[in-house]
Design an enzyme around this catalytic site. Structure first.
Site, mmCIF file in Angstrom:
data_model
loop_
_atom_site.group_PDB
_atom_site.id
_atom_site.type_symbol
_atom_site.label_atom_id
_atom_site.label_comp_id
_atom_site.label_asym_id
_atom_site.label_seq_id
_atom_site.Cartn_x
_atom_site.Cartn_y
_atom_site.Cartn_z
ATOM 1 N N LYS A 132 -8.921 -2.493 23.017
ATOM 2 C CA LYS A 132 -9.934 -1.473 23.333
ATOM 3 C C LYS A 132 -10.716 -1.185 22.077
ATOM 4 C CE LYS A 132 -10.838 1.289 26.904
ATOM 5 N NZ LYS A 132 -10.548 0.915 28.286
HETATM 6 N N1 GLU Z 1 -13.174 -0.655 30.512
HETATM 7 C C1 GLU Z 1 -12.565 -1.162 31.698
HETATM 8 C C2 GLU Z 1 -11.115 -0.739 31.769
HETATM 9 O O1 GLU Z 1 -10.705 0.218 31.154
HETATM 10 C C3 GLU Z 1 -12.783 -2.652 31.876
HETATM 11 C C4 GLU Z 1 -12.244 -3.519 30.809
HETATM 12 C C5 GLU Z 1 -12.675 -4.985 30.917
HETATM 13 O O2 GLU Z 1 -13.352 -5.344 31.861
HETATM 14 O O3 GLU Z 1 -12.296 -5.734 30.030
HETATM 15 O O4 GLU Z 1 -10.347 -1.287 32.502
#
Ligand code: GLU
Length: 446
Positions: A132
């Site tokens: 993240k």
């Molecule tokens: N931000 C989204 C999540 O928390 C998607 C992450 C992604 O597609 O890599 O799942």
């Protein structure tokens, strides 16, 4: 007796999460989201019989990257921004997870969200690990040009640490397909000439014209609806007739609202940063989307009455979908909630204490790593399409997404029975089973 045993007050029994915290010298803070998340995951790790060395591996991210970078603002001055990329675990595949632009982004929160990505990818069985990122900024206060420069400078700052087969960012709170387009373009320009061909695969959630997948925009909402279709019947709720409320009306809340109302469900209340609205006869999710696009929030929508936050939580509904930020449901909100089911569209919207109150009151909680895994699942489809230079139809995306979500929901149900635990713990158990197996197969180098 040696000194260390006399000075260590009461070492925790080795099977407890606190023993791992002590070994890693983490001073547990009950209000810290990362500590909360790790504690819940360690409880599941113990239930599935994870070995101690496997527990300490998952209790900390592999890499925590922190960067500072200057950005030229429209008024001619330079502002310094702080950004993070946390790579939690890549046992199952490349690190994967969104990038958030928000004023409250902090290292520990990003660490927690990265762990949740590891769990989510494993649960839905997409071959990715968890990561993240985030930039501490308020995108609502930046012009489009400033946003573009923040994105490009952040990408430049972390470009050596990510890659299309190593770590693949995506949208999250405060970011979108346009930001992914700038990000992909910058990364491409930063790559050596001989390897530029395939580099837009470094991010997912791109605009369709730039290699994005059809269906990515609605994917988290669609995945949540797929999970509800699988889970609600046995909770005695008919999805076509249910009444529901939403916290947040951004990408996840907006799509969930539109998709559920299309199925016949009635949206009776929405809460966001601009206020709370209520209409027991039903709120038109399409019209509300228009209003939010024009005004920035649900407040002031004139086809519903404005109500207090407490009254919003007290609305009598079948289903409440928190689809905004973390830690919104504390014991206070949990004590007010008058819903049969809480389906977590956001990451970690419920605090452990809030969780306990909901459970005591008999509210069924459908956990975040299951409910919001649709986004990363379609991100995986996008990555596969880019890698193989193909495009899938909307029907194929919907069908494959549904298959992943339904199977993940069934894995949680099986784990709930097998380990005799609540759904959140079961979702972690099901996710960890696969990670445990991989560590057993490959061992720890050397
Ligand atoms: N931000 C989204 C999540 O928390 C998607 C992450 C992604 O597609 O890599 O799942």
């Amino acid at each position: 007796m040696n000194d260390s045993t006399t000075t260590a007050p009461h070492p925790s029994p080795p099977h407890l999460p606190s023993a791992v915290f002590e070994e890693l010298e983490i001073v547990r803070d009950p209000a810290n989201l990362f500590h909360q998340t790790i504690e819940q995951i360690l409880i599941a790790a113990e239930l599935i019989g994870m070995r101690h060395h496997q527990k300490i591996i998952i209790a900390q991210p592999k890499n925590e990257i922190m960067v500072h970078f200057p950005v030229l603002m429209d008024d001619g001055h330079h502002a310094l921004f702080k950004g993070y990329r946390v790579q939690h675990n890549n046992a199952l595949g490349p690190y994967k997870g969104g990038i958030r632009f928000h004023p409250h982004v902090s290292l520990d929160d990003v660490k927690s969200l990265a762990v949740l990505m590891t769990m989510k990818c494993s649960l839905v069985k997409v071959p990715f690990g968890g990561g993240k990122g985030g930039v501490k900024c308020n995108p609502r206060e930046l012009s489009s040009e400033e946003l573009k420069r923040v994105t490009r400078r952040f990408c430049t700052a972390i470009s050596n640490q990510i890659g299309p087969d190593y770590d693949i960012p995506a949208p999250d709170v405060g970011t979108n397909a346009q930001i992914m387009a700038w990000f992909a373009d910058t990364y491409q320009l930063m790559s050596p000439e001989h390897s530029r061909q395939d580099t837009h695969r470094v991010v997912t959630g791109k605009p369709v014209e730039m290699g994005g997948s059809v269906g990515r925009d609605k994917a988290t909402g669609q995945g949540l609806v797929d999970v509800l279709q699988e889970m609600l019947p046995e909770l005695g709720i008919d999805i076509h007739k249910c009444k529901f409320t939403l916290i947040g009306f951004g990408n996840v809340g907006g799509w969930t609202g539109r998709l559920l109302t299309e199925l016949g469900a009635t949206l009776v209340g929405v809460l966001d940063h601009t206020g709370a609205i209520h209409n027991d006869r039903g709120i038109d999710a399409e019209a509300l989307t228009e209003h939010v696009a024009q005004t920035g929030g649900v407040g002031g929508y004139d086809e519903a009455e404005s109500i207090s936050t407490d009254d919003f939580y007290g609305l009598h509904v079948d289903l409440l979908v928190p689809a905004a930020l973390e830690q919104m449901i504390t014991p206070k909100e949990a004590g007010l909630i008058n819903a049969k089911v809480v389906a977590e569209g956001a990451n970690a919207p419920t605090t452990p204490e809030g969780d306990a109150v909901l459970m005591q009151r008999g509210v069924e909680i459908l956990p975040a790593i299951l409910c919001n895994a649709g986004g990363v699942t379609v991100s995986y489809f996008e990555w596969v399409q880019n890698k193989s230079s193909t495009t899938w139809s909307a029907e194929k995306v919907d069908e494959e997404l549904n298959r992943h979500m339904v199977l993940a929901a069934r894995r949680v149900k099986v784990a709930r029975v097998k380990y005799e635990c609540d759904s959140r713990t079961a979702s972690y158990c099901a996710a960890l089973e696969q990670i445990k197996k991989v560590y057993e197969l490959r061992g720890v180098f050397p």
